[in-house]
Design a protein around this motif. Structure first.
Motif, PDB file in Angstrom:
ATOM      1  N   ALA A   1     -12.131 -23.371  35.161  1.00 37.17           N
ATOM      2  CA  ALA A   1     -12.950 -24.239  34.318  1.00 37.17           C
ATOM      3  C   ALA A   1     -12.137 -24.795  33.145  1.00 37.17           C
ATOM      4  CB  ALA A   1     -14.174 -23.475  33.810  1.00 37.17           C
ATOM      5  N   LEU A   2     -11.293 -23.968  32.553  1.00 38.21           N
ATOM      6  CA  LEU A   2     -10.465 -24.426  31.446  1.00 38.21           C
ATOM      7  C   LEU A   2      -9.441 -25.452  31.907  1.00 38.21           C
ATOM      8  CD1 LEU A   2      -9.856 -21.059  29.540  1.00 38.21           C
ATOM      9  CD2 LEU A   2     -11.253 -22.988  28.774  1.00 38.21           C
ATOM     10  N   LEU A   3      -8.834 -25.214  33.057  1.00 39.16           N
ATOM     11  CA  LEU A   3      -7.834 -26.155  33.558  1.00 39.16           C
ATOM     12  C   LEU A   3      -8.409 -27.553  33.749  1.00 39.16           C
ATOM     13  CD1 LEU A   3      -5.975 -23.862  36.115  1.00 39.16           C
ATOM     14  CD2 LEU A   3      -4.952 -24.949  34.086  1.00 39.16           C
ATOM     15  N   ASP A   4      -9.681 -27.646  34.060  1.00 42.21           N
ATOM     16  CA  ASP A   4     -10.320 -28.953  34.226  1.00 42.21           C
ATOM     17  C   ASP A   4     -10.328 -29.756  32.930  1.00 42.21           C
ATOM     18  OD1 ASP A   4     -10.831 -28.608  36.914  1.00 42.21           O
ATOM     19  OD2 ASP A   4     -12.890 -27.916  36.618  1.00 42.21           O
ATOM     20  N   ASP A   5     -10.303 -29.058  31.782  1.00 43.27           N
ATOM     21  CA  ASP A   5     -10.461 -29.734  30.494  1.00 43.27           C
ATOM     22  C   ASP A   5      -9.198 -29.755  29.644  1.00 43.27           C
ATOM     23  OD1 ASP A   5     -13.183 -30.250  30.955  1.00 43.27           O
ATOM     24  OD2 ASP A   5     -13.749 -28.250  30.249  1.00 43.27           O
ATOM     25  N   LEU A   6      -8.164 -29.024  30.061  1.00 44.80           N
ATOM     26  CA  LEU A   6      -6.967 -28.894  29.232  1.00 44.80           C
ATOM     27  C   LEU A   6      -5.939 -29.974  29.564  1.00 44.80           C
ATOM     28  CD1 LEU A   6      -6.630 -25.002  29.207  1.00 44.80           C
ATOM     29  CD2 LEU A   6      -7.347 -26.492  27.311  1.00 44.80           C
ATOM     30  N   PRO A   7      -4.947 -30.183  28.682  1.00 43.16           N
ATOM     31  CA  PRO A   7      -3.936 -31.222  28.918  1.00 43.16           C
ATOM     32  C   PRO A   7      -3.171 -31.004  30.227  1.00 43.16           C
ATOM     33  CG  PRO A   7      -3.838 -30.417  26.654  1.00 43.16           C
ATOM     34  CD  PRO A   7      -4.770 -29.505  27.377  1.00 43.16           C
ATOM     35  N   ARG A   8      -2.446 -32.033  30.631  1.00 43.13           N
ATOM     36  CA  ARG A   8      -1.707 -31.983  31.896  1.00 43.13           C
ATOM     37  C   ARG A   8      -0.645 -30.886  31.874  1.00 43.13           C
ATOM     38  NH1 ARG A   8       3.026 -33.862  33.548  1.00 43.13           N
ATOM     39  NH2 ARG A   8       3.377 -34.910  31.562  1.00 43.13           N
ATOM     40  N   CYS A   9       0.005 -30.695  30.714  1.00 45.61           N
ATOM     41  CA  CYS A   9       1.020 -29.647  30.582  1.00 45.61           C
ATOM     42  C   CYS A   9       0.892 -29.035  29.196  1.00 45.61           C
ATOM     43  CB  CYS A   9       2.416 -30.222  30.790  1.00 45.61           C
ATOM     44  SG  CYS A   9       3.727 -28.972  30.825  1.00 45.61           S
ATOM     45  N   PHE A  10       0.884 -27.730  29.103  1.00 45.63           N
ATOM     46  CA  PHE A  10       0.650 -27.065  27.824  1.00 45.63           C
ATOM     47  C   PHE A  10       1.261 -25.664  27.843  1.00 45.63           C
ATOM     48  CE2 PHE A  10      -2.899 -26.273  30.646  1.00 45.63           C
ATOM     49  CZ  PHE A  10      -3.136 -24.915  30.531  1.00 45.63           C
ATOM     50  N   THR A  11       1.435 -25.121  26.652  1.00 44.06           N
ATOM     51  CA  THR A  11       1.814 -23.719  26.483  1.00 44.06           C
ATOM     52  C   THR A  11       0.545 -22.924  26.253  1.00 44.06           C
ATOM     53  OG1 THR A  11       3.925 -24.337  25.484  1.00 44.06           O
ATOM     54  CG2 THR A  11       3.151 -22.095  25.088  1.00 44.06           C
ATOM     55  N   VAL A  12       0.454 -21.763  26.875  1.00 35.47           N
ATOM     56  CA  VAL A  12      -0.734 -20.927  26.715  1.00 35.47           C
ATOM     57  C   VAL A  12      -0.325 -19.554  26.193  1.00 35.47           C
ATOM     58  CG1 VAL A  12      -0.700 -20.143  29.141  1.00 35.47           C
ATOM     59  CG2 VAL A  12      -2.828 -20.054  27.823  1.00 35.47           C
ATOM     60  N   ILE A  13      -1.095 -19.056  25.233  1.00 37.23           N
ATOM     61  CA  ILE A  13      -0.887 -17.716  24.692  1.00 37.23           C
ATOM     62  C   ILE A  13      -2.244 -17.016  24.684  1.00 37.23           C
ATOM     63  CG2 ILE A  13      -0.045 -16.326  22.761  1.00 37.23           C
ATOM     64  CD1 ILE A  13       1.506 -18.761  21.785  1.00 37.23           C
ATOM     65  N   GLY A  14      -2.321 -15.871  25.317  1.00 36.21           N
ATOM     66  CA  GLY A  14      -3.570 -15.124  25.373  1.00 36.21           C
ATOM     67  C   GLY A  14      -3.388 -13.713  24.863  1.00 36.21           C
ATOM     68  N   THR A  15      -4.446 -13.190  24.271  1.00 39.72           N
ATOM     69  CA  THR A  15      -4.439 -11.811  23.811  1.00 39.72           C
ATOM     70  C   THR A  15      -5.516 -11.033  24.552  1.00 39.72           C
ATOM     71  OG1 THR A  15      -4.640 -10.350  21.878  1.00 39.72           O
ATOM     72  CG2 THR A  15      -5.970 -12.348  21.859  1.00 39.72           C
ATOM     73  N   GLY A  16      -5.177  -9.817  25.014  1.00 37.13           N
ATOM     74  CA  GLY A  16      -6.143  -9.000  25.738  1.00 37.13           C
ATOM     75  C   GLY A  16      -6.687  -9.710  26.960  1.00 37.13           C
ATOM     76  N   LEU A  17      -8.009  -9.815  27.051  1.00 42.48           N
ATOM     77  CA  LEU A  17      -8.643 -10.539  28.147  1.00 42.48           C
ATOM     78  C   LEU A  17      -8.140 -11.973  28.216  1.00 42.48           C
ATOM     79  CD1 LEU A  17     -10.756 -10.915  30.385  1.00 42.48           C
ATOM     80  CD2 LEU A  17     -12.492 -11.197  28.586  1.00 42.48           C
ATOM     81  N   GLY A  18      -7.871 -12.566  27.075  1.00 40.50           N
ATOM     82  CA  GLY A  18      -7.320 -13.918  27.060  1.00 40.50           C
ATOM     83  C   GLY A  18      -5.978 -14.002  27.757  1.00 40.50           C
ATOM     84  N   GLY A  19      -5.192 -12.926  27.708  1.00 44.04           N
ATOM     85  CA  GLY A  19      -3.931 -12.893  28.438  1.00 44.04           C
ATOM     86  C   GLY A  19      -4.152 -12.899  29.940  1.00 44.04           C
ATOM     87  N   ALA A  20      -5.196 -12.188  30.392  1.00 41.51           N
ATOM     88  CA  ALA A  20      -5.533 -12.200  31.818  1.00 41.51           C
ATOM     89  C   ALA A  20      -5.900 -13.613  32.268  1.00 41.51           C
ATOM     90  CB  ALA A  20      -6.678 -11.230  32.093  1.00 41.51           C
TER      91      ALA A  20
END
Length: 254
Positions: free
Chosen positions: A60-79
């Motif tokens: 669902a997030l990929l549908d709304d995010l830019p074509r190319c990006f850096t992602v940083i997640g913490t805890g569940l966000g990392g998963a």
């Protein structure tokens, strides 16, 4: 699957940044980092909702995010960050993991969540959060009590239904070791020595899975480095994401 081109770490400064909060938290855990990094990069805080599985949220997030990006997640966000990397590696410029494990949840841990879900549904969410996230998983110090109160407040604001939804995500999350082994992107792992939920040795293993990962171990942090050592984490992220000239400028103006 699309082959990913090797991205130089310096190129991360030209990509939008997406940060993903952890279990029962929101943009408040990223407040210090977003305030600094948004001077130099477009920064999006991604919501962790919208599905019973980590993969559902990632898609669902990929549908709304830019074509190319850096992602940083913490805890569940990392998963969720790892699930995005698995699904669309060609869109991920770099991946940062904070207090995160690529391993699937064990059956014993998944079963442990069931009584918490039942009690949360009976109106005892705040008490349940003290068991899910005990204070001992933070570094000792005067800020521990304040951070625990902020965690409880976020959980209250987000509510029981999200607690259940995110608990199911954790129970059902997939093993992502193969995803990290395949990754050719710049990687960053930040862990706290006092983390008892995802021990430091497991996070060292996470960094070892990636070909181009940098590991940062914080002596005075546990499971929430973003809140326990916000300035130190901000500096680590700036060093990783921004060219040297911008980092020096940040040090002078911060």
């Amino acid at each position: 699957m699309t082959k990913t081109a090797r991205i130089d770490p310096a190129d991360l400064s030209r990509r939008p940044l997406v940060v993903v909060p952890g279990f029962m938290s929101d943009s408040r855990v990223w407040e210090t980092q977003v305030r600094l990094l948004s001077r130099y990069l477009p920064v999006t805080v991604a919501p962790v909702t919208g599905g019973g599985r980590v993969e559902d949220v990632a898609l669902a997030l990929l549908d709304d995010l830019p074509r190319c990006f850096t992602v940083i997640g913490t805890g569940l966000g990392g998963a969720i960050a790892m699930a995005m990397l698995q699904r669309a590696p060609e869109r991920i410029a770099g991946i940062g993991l904070i207090a995160t494990s690529p391993l699937a949840e064990t059956p014993a841990k998944a079963a442990e969540r069931e009584p918490w879900i039942i009690r949360a549904r009976t109106g005892r969410l705040r008490g349940v959060m003290q068991e899910v996230f005990p204070s001992a998983t933070l570094a000792p110090g005067p800020r521990r009590g304040q951070i625990m109160a902020e965690i409880a407040d976020m959980a209250d604001d987000l509510g029981t239904e999200l607690f259940v939804e995110q608990s199911r995500m954790l129970q059902r999350r997939s093993d992502q070791q193969a995803t990290l082994r395949r990754a050719d992107q710049p990687g960053l792992v930040i862990c706290g020595v006092h983390d008892k939920i995802i021990p430091a040795r497991r996070q060292l293993f996470t960094a070892e899975l990636m070909r181009h990962a940098r590991i940062e171990i914080l002596e005075d942090a546990g499971h929430l480095p973003l809140m326990e050592q916000p300035e130190r984490v901000s500096q680590i992220l700036c060093d990783w994401l921004l060219p040297r000239v911008e980092v020096e400028e940040l040090r002078q103006t911060g």
